[in-house]
Design an enzyme around this catalytic site. Structure first.
Site, PDB file in Angstrom:
ATOM      1  N   HIS A 105       5.295  14.552  -5.559  1.00 53.43           N
ATOM      2  CA  HIS A 105       6.196  14.654  -6.710  1.00 53.43           C
ATOM      3  C   HIS A 105       5.454  14.932  -8.013  1.00 53.43           C
ATOM      4  O   HIS A 105       5.646  14.243  -9.023  1.00 53.43           O
ATOM      5  CB  HIS A 105       7.023  13.377  -6.851  1.00 53.43           C
TER       6      HIS A 105
ATOM      7  N   HIS B 184      13.216  18.446  -2.137  1.00 48.64           N
ATOM      8  CA  HIS B 184      13.037  18.984  -3.485  1.00 48.64           C
ATOM      9  C   HIS B 184      12.583  20.445  -3.450  1.00 48.64           C
ATOM     10  O   HIS B 184      12.939  21.217  -4.352  1.00 48.64           O
ATOM     11  CB  HIS B 184      12.080  18.101  -4.288  1.00 48.64           C
TER      12      HIS B 184
ATOM     13  N   HIS C  91      10.117  10.965   2.069  1.00 46.93           N
ATOM     14  CA  HIS C  91      11.508  11.082   1.623  1.00 46.93           C
ATOM     15  C   HIS C  91      12.108   9.802   1.056  1.00 46.93           C
ATOM     16  O   HIS C  91      12.743   9.830   0.013  1.00 46.93           O
ATOM     17  CB  HIS C  91      12.384  11.597   2.758  1.00 46.93           C
TER      18      HIS C  91
END
Length: 252
Positions: free
Chosen positions: A28, A82, A198
């Site tokens: 991320h 994403h 996830h």
């Protein structure tokens, strides 16, 4: 949706005869923290390999660096939800708005339009699953989940033609949710180990032949125990966790 003819569903990696293989949880956009972790592991880019469970982008502060890492010969990844948000937003204006406003995609506005096609191209080329041969057996990498009723082999075969199953692979939390409501995490038949991400967890979870590695690295500003989890999968298996709270960054 992207046509299956333009997608790579699966990629296999032969056994690494010269170095170590690592799997990393959801990054991320925390690429500087990843670099610090690799330094701590004395990662050797000439011999070692790093495999991401997906969700390379959004939330953290350095999503723009994703191409830098995708261009590294030692870095491998599967698609996460994403990555799918980025790809699907190209043809869905409503999804683009919700991705940017609610799901950490603000960074995309700062990417010059002339560069955006290259991001999409490289991310679209990521497979949904990876399979790695290791000294400890075959290791599967998928972002979110494998249906409870499918073996690994059946999952691989059906992904080729089933768009709903690809969505399941990057979005589902059925297996881990079942355990949170008091049930056991059922193993996945036909594979020695499966590594997933996830679902953000306080600690990496090893249950049966499954490892969950998303430990909320991008949430260091709001979670004191946020960490980046890395699992060495070859030649031996060993979990290493790197707290990110000391270098807190904004998280959406």
């Amino acid at each position: 949706m992207i046509s299956p003819m333009t997608e790579q569903i699966m990629r296999r990696l032969e056994r690494n005869p010269l170095g170590r293989d690592f799997a990393v949880g959801d990054i991320h956009g925390m690429f500087s923290q990843l670099e610090q972790a690799l330094d701590s592991l004395c990662f050797d880019p000439d011999h070692d390999r790093l495999i991401s469970v997906g969700d390379l982008i959004d939330r953290g502060p350095e999503s723009h660096r994703v191409l830098e890492f995708l261009n590294k010969s030692w870095f491998y990844a599967v698609q996460g939800n994403h990555e799918r948000l980025l790809l699907d937003s190209e043809s869905d204006a409503d999804m683009a708005c919700s991705w940017i406003a609610l799901n950490g995609g603000e960074w995309w506005r700062e990417i010059p339009k002339s560069e955006q096609p290259e991001y999409r191209k490289r991310i679209r080329a990521l497979p949904y699953i990876l399979e790695v041969d290791t000294d400890q057996g075959r290791v599967g990498i998928v972002h979110a989940d494998v249906p409870l009723e499918l073996s690994w082999q059946d999952f691989v075969v059906r992904l080729e033609t089933d768009q709903r199953l690809r969505d399941y692979a990057v979005w589902s939390r059925r297996r881990i949710t079942q355990s949170e409501s008091g049930g056991e995490i059922p193993p996945i038949a036909g594979i020695d180990l499966v590594v997933m991400g996830h679902t953000p967890l306080q600690q990496a979870v090893h249950a049966g032949n499954i490892y969950y590695l998303d430990t909320g690295a991008a949430y260091a500003e709001v979670l004191n125990d946020a960490k980046l989890s890395i699992l060495q999968i070859h030649p031996e298996r060993m979990l290493i966790e790197f707290p990110t709270a000391d270098s807190a960054q904004p998280a959406a």
